[in-house]
Design a protein around this motif. Structure first.
Motif, mmCIF file in Angstrom:
data_model
loop_
_atom_site.group_PDB
_atom_site.id
_atom_site.type_symbol
_atom_site.label_atom_id
_atom_site.label_comp_id
_atom_site.label_asym_id
_atom_site.label_seq_id
_atom_site.Cartn_x
_atom_site.Cartn_y
_atom_site.Cartn_z
ATOM 1 N N LYS A 668 19.974 8.957 -21.379
ATOM 2 C CA LYS A 668 21.386 8.881 -21.018
ATOM 3 C C LYS A 668 21.670 10.005 -20.037
ATOM 4 C CE LYS A 668 23.195 6.580 -25.128
ATOM 5 N NZ LYS A 668 21.894 6.023 -25.508
ATOM 6 N N ALA A 670 24.338 11.339 -18.854
ATOM 7 C CA ALA A 670 25.338 12.340 -19.225
ATOM 8 C C ALA A 670 24.731 13.393 -20.153
ATOM 9 C CB ALA A 670 26.534 11.661 -19.888
ATOM 10 N N ASP A 671 23.890 12.935 -21.105
ATOM 11 C CA ASP A 671 23.237 13.885 -22.010
ATOM 12 C C ASP A 671 22.235 14.755 -21.260
ATOM 13 O OD1 ASP A 671 24.712 12.763 -24.041
ATOM 14 O OD2 ASP A 671 23.084 11.469 -24.764
ATOM 15 N N PHE A 672 21.500 14.154 -20.325
ATOM 16 C CA PHE A 672 20.511 14.922 -19.555
ATOM 17 C C PHE A 672 21.199 15.950 -18.655
ATOM 18 C CE2 PHE A 672 17.181 15.100 -16.092
ATOM 19 C CZ PHE A 672 16.303 15.875 -16.847
ATOM 20 N N LYS A 673 22.382 15.610 -18.159
ATOM 21 C CA LYS A 673 23.154 16.557 -17.349
ATOM 22 C C LYS A 673 23.500 17.801 -18.168
ATOM 23 C CE LYS A 673 27.579 16.870 -14.841
ATOM 24 N NZ LYS A 673 28.242 17.838 -15.714
ATOM 25 N N GLN A 674 23.956 17.588 -19.410
ATOM 26 C CA GLN A 674 24.266 18.733 -20.267
ATOM 27 C C GLN A 674 23.011 19.541 -20.588
ATOM 28 O OE1 GLN A 674 26.340 17.358 -23.747
ATOM 29 N NE2 GLN A 674 28.156 16.691 -22.610
ATOM 30 N N PHE A 675 21.882 18.848 -20.783
ATOM 31 C CA PHE A 675 20.629 19.543 -21.082
ATOM 32 C C PHE A 675 20.215 20.446 -19.923
ATOM 33 C CE2 PHE A 675 15.965 19.645 -20.807
ATOM 34 C CZ PHE A 675 15.654 20.210 -22.030
ATOM 35 N N SER A 678 22.347 23.485 -19.672
ATOM 36 C CA SER A 678 22.003 24.514 -20.668
ATOM 37 C C SER A 678 20.783 25.320 -20.255
ATOM 38 C CB SER A 678 21.759 23.849 -22.023
ATOM 39 O OG SER A 678 20.591 23.056 -22.000
ATOM 40 N N GLN A 736 12.293 14.500 -22.328
ATOM 41 C CA GLN A 736 13.278 13.610 -22.936
ATOM 42 C C GLN A 736 12.666 12.315 -23.463
ATOM 43 O OE1 GLN A 736 16.613 14.845 -23.083
ATOM 44 N NE2 GLN A 736 15.371 16.579 -22.399
#
Length: 740
Positions: A668, A670-675, A678, A736
């Motif tokens: 996903k 959006a999740d990879f963007k947050q990862f 971080s 991922q």
């Protein structure tokens, strides 16, 4: 061949009748829903009566009469003895719904289709499941797994997923995809390509063009306007259905507008209903659960709503404009029926319907366009017997008691005679006291007097007795360690605890309303007095849709996404059913069925599935890798037959060709963007792609959610010059996925 699946509607197709369907999976018979309407007409249950004894399991989806109203009657009268499965809220609220239905009818008729004890007996068969809990059936149902999932619409509402041999049968009716104040939307869209989907066409022709916020504001303003003009507002509702959403809307509106008009919630089980709902927060929307976790706020600690369980309490309330939320929604019986008759003739009052009334009920008649100017209604009430009627009743009861006593005496004498025949007369330790009257009178002329004194107050047993304390042989089993103990004898089952709590006072558990309890315990002789009235309908009648069901456009979109292999349509008008059937044939799948009552359709999957055994030699060389909650591995094998004729997978006799490495997972963006953020990498979305740092771009190609729900190849492209950032981001991307 795949798993055999057959569907037979028992009620609720090509019309809006209650829901009840027979689903057979490899000869295991599920009864999905067991509904009845507010007329409680037994003739509508004739198809169910023919198959009730063959049912192996019952699945209930919602806690209202249309989905479970016939359960007590079916268990008592039709021979339904199968275990029942549902969620905790559906069990608790369904029980209160049936209590309220019974009490409402008992006040206005000699209702005898089932009793409160019958309701308790039926609900004792219920096994309660949590959402997404996989329950494995045993015995005849070995290999079948059932699981409830969120449906929306009503608290505890369920989409049922039945799985066998990897094939899914989904039952999803009365869905709501929209998130509401107290409920999340359905998760049906998360199921893709099930073998069979059974759904309804109830709302196929209806659309809801405006947003929730606008609708709720219009709802509040309409009520406020009536109250401001000096009128009263009646909201007919079901006992424990959509009423919770309406209460939260009114509670919030009253708080925002600082209104002081009283709001009354009037059912026979009003306070019990809210008490249970207060403990069901984990079954409600994410926002409610989060608010409780952070601030310990319970939205059902109501400040503006008063609970009533008797109409006399409402009659004693201060005069003035008020809002009354009362059962039943159909206006056939219950407090709402009586209040409507009183308020209908006043033009200042408002009856606000929030859902379509059941077919041929008073509510449905009043929702006609244009509404009727007058309606005929039956007014009934229960009054105590007096005078000659009371005397005749008591004489009849005495006669019945005498007959029962005589019958019991005859049974006792028959039992005595049968026991007497078994007496061993040769046993010197047995005295037959029945022959004591034949003893010679050795007391002389005065012997009878002495004998009367001895017998007075001590009547010998009528059966043979031993002149010593009885001796019973010890039959306990012993082993080298002492007496053998069965641990099951000391286990207190949850069901026993529930039954104990329920039946300490009969069906009057600790949360049952005191007023309802006193009414149920009232055994004074009474009768029902009825008369027919013509009510002039001068009050304002308004219908606003708060049913909590997905509209037609949303249903079509969800079905296109789920894309089942075969689709079965039930519950909806003939026009709505035919409309949705034609749409699905064009845009969803080529196999769409809309069976009639007692018409069995075979929806067995066309896929070929085989059961195979994995040999020990093969499994000893398989290397598993962890993938979330699962373990996966490549298997290269040859198919062979065992001595028993079953298929088996054995190691390859020749060297298996090498296979390419596969990345398993669903990224996903959006999740990879947050990862990546971080990890200290500047990242942003640009043109549908993920821009990472200055040079690297990641984009998704061939998304799995293609037209018709078909899964296609999914690729992740990483573009950019070969530099340190490129390799670092590529490694993050690989992390991922699972490499197989």
């Amino acid at each position: 061949m795949g798993t055999s699946v057959q569907v037979t509607p028992l009620c609720g197709v090509y019309n809006e009748n209650p829901l009840s369907y027979l689903v057979s999976i490899d000869d295991f018979n599920f009864l999905i829903d067991c509904g009845w309407h507010d007329h409680f007409d037994p003739t509508i249950l004739q198809p169910l009566s023919k198959v009730a004894s063959t049912i192996d399991a019952v699945l209930l989806s919602y806690p209202d009469t249309l989905h479970l109203g016939a359960l007590p009657y079916a268990v008592k009268q039709l021979g339904l003895s199968a275990p029942v499965f549902t969620t905790e809220p559906t069990y608790r609220l369904g029980l209160l719904t049936m209590y309220d239905q019974y009490l409402s009818r008992k006040q206005v008729s000699d209702f005898d289709l089932f009793t409160l004890d019958d309701i308790d007996s039926a609900f004792q068969k219920v096994t309660r499941l949590t959402y997404s809990q996989n329950h494995h059936l045993s015995g005849k149902g070995e290999g079948i797994v059932i699981a409830p999932h969120v449906a929306g619409h009503l608290l505890g509402g369920t989409v049922w997923k039945i799985t066998k041999d990897g094939e899914d049968v989904i039952y999803a009716v009365d869905l709501n995809h929209r998130k509401e104040r107290h409920l999340n939307g359905t998760v049906l869209a998360s199921f893709v390509r099930p073998a069979v989907l059974i759904t309804d066409a109830y709302n196929a022709l209806n659309n809801q063009p405006y947003r929730r916020g606008e609708k709720e504001n219009e709802f509040g303003e309409t009520i406020k306007k009536t109250l401001g003009a000096g009128g009263n507002v009646l909201l007919p509702v079901d006992t424990a259905g959509r009423v919770f959403e309406l209460i939260l809307i009114l509670e919030q509106y009253w708080t925002d507008k600082s209104l002081n008009y009283p709001i009354f919630f009037l059912t026979y089980v009003a306070s019990s209903t809210i008490d249970y709902v207060k403990s069901f927060l984990e079954w409600m929307s994410d926002s409610i659960a989060k608010s409780f976790e952070q601030n310990r706020e319970n939205p059902f600690l109501l400040k503006n709503v008063t609970f009533l369980i008797n109409k006399s309490e409402l009659d004693n309330a201060p005069d003035g404009p008020k809002v009354v939320i009362a059962s039943m929604a159909s206006l056939e019986v219950g407090f709402s029926h009586d209040i409507f008759v009183e308020w209908a003739s006043d033009a200042k009052n408002l009856v606000l319907f929030t859902e379509r009334g059941q077919f041929a009920t008073l509510a449905r008649i009043l929702q006609a366009d244009p509404p009727p100017k007058a309606v005929k209604v039956a007014m009934s009430k229960r009054v105590p017997l007096v005078g000659e009627e009371l005397i005749a009743y008591e004489e009849e009861q005495n006669r019945i008691k005498k007959e029962e006593t005589l019958k019991a005496t005859l049974i006792k004498e028959e039992t005595k005679a049968s026991h007497g025949a078994d007496i061993d007369a040769s046993d010197p330790m047995v005295v037959d006291v029945s022959n004591t009257h034949a003893l010679p009178d050795v007391a002389g002329p005065h012997g009878g007097g002495y004998r009367d004194i001895l017998i007075d107050g001590f009547v010998p047993s009528s059966t043979s007795v031993a002149p010593m304390f009885p001796f019973y042989e010890n039959t306990f089993e012993w082993d080298d360690f002492g007496e053998v103990i069965n641990p099951d004898d000391y286990v207190i089952k949850d069901e026993d605890m529930d039954q104990t709590g329920m039946h300490v006072g009969g069906y009057l558990d600790a949360k049952f309303d005191e007023g309802s309890t006193s009414m149920m315990l009232d055994t004074k002789p009474s009768k029902v007095v009825s008369n027919e009235l013509t009510v002039q309908v001068k009050c304002l009648l308004i219908y606003m849709d708060f049913e909590g069901r997905s509209d037609g456009r949303s249903i079509k979109s969800i079905l296109s996404h789920v894309a089942p292999l075969k689709l079965v349509l039930v519950h909806g008008s003939a026009e709505a059913t035919e409309h949705l059937k034609q749409h699905c044939l064009k845009h969803v799948c080529p196999h769409v069925y809309a069976p009639h009552i007692e018409e069995t359709i075979d929806v067995t999957s066309d896929l070929c599935a085989y059961k195979v055994q994995l040999s020990e030699k093969l499994m000893s060389n398989v290397l598993f890798k962890k993938l979330g909650d699962y373990e996966i591995a490549w298997v290269d094998a040859e198919v062979a037959k065992t001595d028993g004729g079953t298929l088996s997978l054995n190691p390859c006799s020749t060297t298996a060709p090498p296979h390419k490495s596969v990345l398993v997972g669903d990224l996903k963006m959006a999740d990879f963007k947050q990862f990546l953020a971080s990890k200290g990498i500047q990242v942003e979305f640009a043109g549908g792609a993920l821009r990472c740092g200055e040079y690297v771009t990641i984009r998704k190609v061939g998304d799995a959610s293609q037209k018709g729900g078909a899964s296609g190849p999914q690729q992740i492209l990483i573009e950019g010059p070969l530099c340190e950032d490129y390799y670092k981001i590529r490694d993050y991307l690989y992390s991922q996925f699972f490499l197989l």
